[in-house]
Structure formats: structure tokens, C-alpha cells
Enzyme design. Sequence first.
Site, PDB file in Angstrom:
ATOM      1  N   ASP A   6       2.290  -0.965  11.881  1.00  0.00           N
ATOM      2  CA  ASP A   6       0.985  -1.448  11.427  1.00  0.00           C
ATOM      3  C   ASP A   6       0.714  -2.891  11.821  1.00  0.00           C
ATOM      4  O   ASP A   6      -0.419  -3.362  11.675  1.00  0.00           O
ATOM      5  CB  ASP A   6       0.868  -1.313   9.906  1.00  0.00           C
ATOM      6  CG  ASP A   6       0.726   0.125   9.458  1.00  0.00           C
ATOM      7  OD1 ASP A   6       0.210   0.952  10.237  1.00  0.00           O
ATOM      8  OD2 ASP A   6       1.142   0.433   8.325  1.00  0.00           O
TER       9      ASP A   6
ATOM     10  N   LYS B  10       0.820  -1.208   0.000  1.00  0.00           N
ATOM     11  CA  LYS B  10       0.000   0.000   0.000  1.00  0.00           C
ATOM     12  C   LYS B  10       0.854   1.259   0.000  1.00  0.00           C
ATOM     13  O   LYS B  10       0.584   2.218  -0.731  1.00  0.00           O
ATOM     14  CB  LYS B  10      -0.952  -0.006   1.200  1.00  0.00           C
ATOM     15  CG  LYS B  10      -1.922   1.167   1.234  1.00  0.00           C
ATOM     16  CD  LYS B  10      -3.179   0.807   1.994  1.00  0.00           C
ATOM     17  CE  LYS B  10      -2.944   0.735   3.481  1.00  0.00           C
ATOM     18  NZ  LYS B  10      -3.128   2.047   4.138  1.00  0.00           N
TER      19      LYS B  10
END
Length: 441
Positions: free
Chosen positions: A320, A21
Site C-alpha cells: 500500500d 485499517k
Amino acid sequence: MQLRASPHDALSGAVALPGDKSISHRSLMFAALAVGESRITGLLEGEDVLSTASALRRMGVPVERHADGTWVVQGVGVGGLAEPEEPLDLGNAGTGARLLMGLLAGHPFTSFMTGDASLRARPMRRVIEPLRQMGAAFLARSGERLPLAVTGRADLLPLAWESGVASAQVKSAILLAGLHTPGLTTVIEPLPSRDHTERMLAGMGARVTREALSGGRVRIGIEGQPELRPQSFRVPGDPSSAAFPAVAAAITPGAVVRLEGVGLNPLRTGLYTTLAEMGADIAVDNRREEAGEEIGDITVRGSALVGVEVPPGRAPSMIDEYPVLAVAAAFARGRTVMRGLGELRVKESDRLSLMAEGLAACGVDVMVEGDDLIVEGGRQPAGGALIDAHLDHRIAMSFLVLGGRAAAPVTVQGAETIETSFPGFASLMTGLGARIGAVAP
């Protein structure tokens, strides 16, 4: 939208992960700043990245997806974006919003930015403050939140900025604004954050410097007003997405899962280092380099995990991945202490609080002490809970992984945002042997 994960047996198979991403956002934006045509393969076609593509189109950048999945961007050069006629809606894309603010700071027009409820709740002050010092003007809601208006300048001032946090988004926004200045812009970080921006811009012809300082700090500099060369970008598999099937395999006896073409940037692999310390059976082979990034194939086998202490200095390389690491900790014998997680409070949600609340609801002994998350593992979580993910994709996926090995199914509410970063997550996991399905309304 609700998804339910039910207990499953051994997982097996080989899968390719969606594109990274972080690199996908940057590929589109940096290609827009080049002079000429860039081609991107492997782009993550999740909602976050598509929001970035839509914003660039609104600012006059031709962005087209071909039938074979290749994306083609006709770059307009540094400073070449056009004033958008409508507000730029970034959806749930925090990376897209913060990096775009750095780009817009160097353009002499006013733009309006907004997003979904989750993005509108996230603080933007850490990006706005340095960009203001460079000469951009912002008008934002209380707490420096979206919706906001940014009025840029063609004559931004170079900046020397010392950041209080190791944040790739803050660093990247400043460096992108620095492209529009007539001199050297520098950022000092307390610890190294992911360096995709520096790697990619250097590969396109920008003059980027990196210097190690005392105490683990690092100084990154960029010279303004370059002419960036168009590129052929190949986006590697996202190591943050790979974390979910990796942890699911690690906590499942008899599992053998191969994750192909995963990015192995050393500033992104903290989770795999930690899992190995916990006793996970992880092997990496077929290492190679593509577009300046190391990639490889990761094989994870089910194994008996033990609790460890995760130092705060590791946080930038796995920020994350802490939610799914907390799931692994619930199945590990003994205590796992994850230190220095204050940054989790300003993600898509307050991930620190949500993970603690959700683990407790599933019968796991857990506590938060300041910015530390402490999990007492060693027994099978009861499960049987309804978890509100608060529209946070990583919270949702983490508890679906937990539900696969709990004593009773776990249902996750607010799972629709999984599509922002990991389209096809449920089908990929069920293809490996997991049991994840939609719950009828």
C-alpha cells in the site's frame, strides 16, 4: 471533491495516527465470531471500517460505539450470523468485502454484496475460486466482480490452497472460511503477507499453525470449529497512514516529525526499511507490545535521499505504500527502481499506471517496464498539475504530499475517498505545517 497542496516550508510536530485499517476491520469481524462481549479502542472510524460495522449489524451482530470512543461487540459465535434482509453495501472497503466473503461462505443462506464504483470494478476471482472449492456458491458479474450473491454452507470442506500471490486478503478469507470446517484448512503463500489474521485469531483461542517452506514460501493452517474467546482489542496507529507524513518529512529540509503509537509489525514496515536505505533519518523509540502487535514512536527528519532498487520480495510488506514511495523517489538523487508491482494493478485503481501518469504530469521522469516502476529523481518536480485520483485514497494523498514540495501547487480531484482510510488527513498535515486546502467548485 478537489484538494490542493501548495509548497510549504519545514514540517514539525508530534501526531497520533488513525487506527490501523487492517486491524480495525478484523477486530470487528473477529469479535462478531467470539462468544461474548469484546471491546475495541482506537478503532479507525473511516468510511471503510464503518461499512464493515454496518454489514455486521445487518447480520444480527450488536455493534455499538460508546461516547468515549470505545466500540463494543456482542459476539454471536462461529456460524452465528443471521441472513441479512438487504444487500450488504461495503462502500469502498475491499478488505471488508473480501474478508466478509470468507465469513459468509460458512453460513447456509444467500447474501448479496455490493459497493461503490471503485469496489465494483475490483476483481474478486482470487477469493471466490478457493471458497467455491470449499463448497460455497457465487453468482457474480463478468470478471467475478461485485455486485454478487454468495450462498454459503454449514458443512464447508477443509481446503489445502496454494496461492499464486502473497495477499493477506485472500489468505484471510480462506482462513475465516476454514473456521467453519471440521478439519484443517491450509494456505501456502509464495512470500509472507501481513499476518494480523493469524495473530488475532490465535489470541482468541483458534488453533493456528505457521511453517516456513523452501524458497521463501510459508504455510499457514487453521483448525475449524473453535469457540473464540472475546477480547479487548487496542488498535495501533496505521503504518500505512503514517507513511504520508513520514515521506513528507523525509523530503522536506529541516523537518522533524514524530509519529506516535505506530504499528511495527515486521510484515508492514517495508517502507521504513526502504526509506532508511535511501538515506532517510528515521528513529524508532518507546517500543512496546499491545494485543500481540509491536508498536512504537517514529521520528523522521528531513534528509537528502538517494535512489535505490527495491526488490520484489519486499512488496508484501509495503504494497500500500508504493505510491508515496514513488513520491519520495521523485526527490531522491538518482534512479529508484521498484520491482514486482503487478499487485498494484488490482487495488482501488491501477495504481501502477496512475502513479506513472501523475508523476509525469508533475514533471518527473518516470517509466513502467512490465511490473516495474522506475523513477529518475534529483530535481524538484514542477508540479502545477491537476491529478485525477480516480477515487483512490492513497493516490490522492501521495500527490498531496508531492504538491507540498513541488515548484507549484498540485490539485487532486477525487480526494473525497481519503476519508475511507485517513479521516482528518488534511488537518493533520496542515497542523504539521503543510498547506492543503479545499478548492471551491
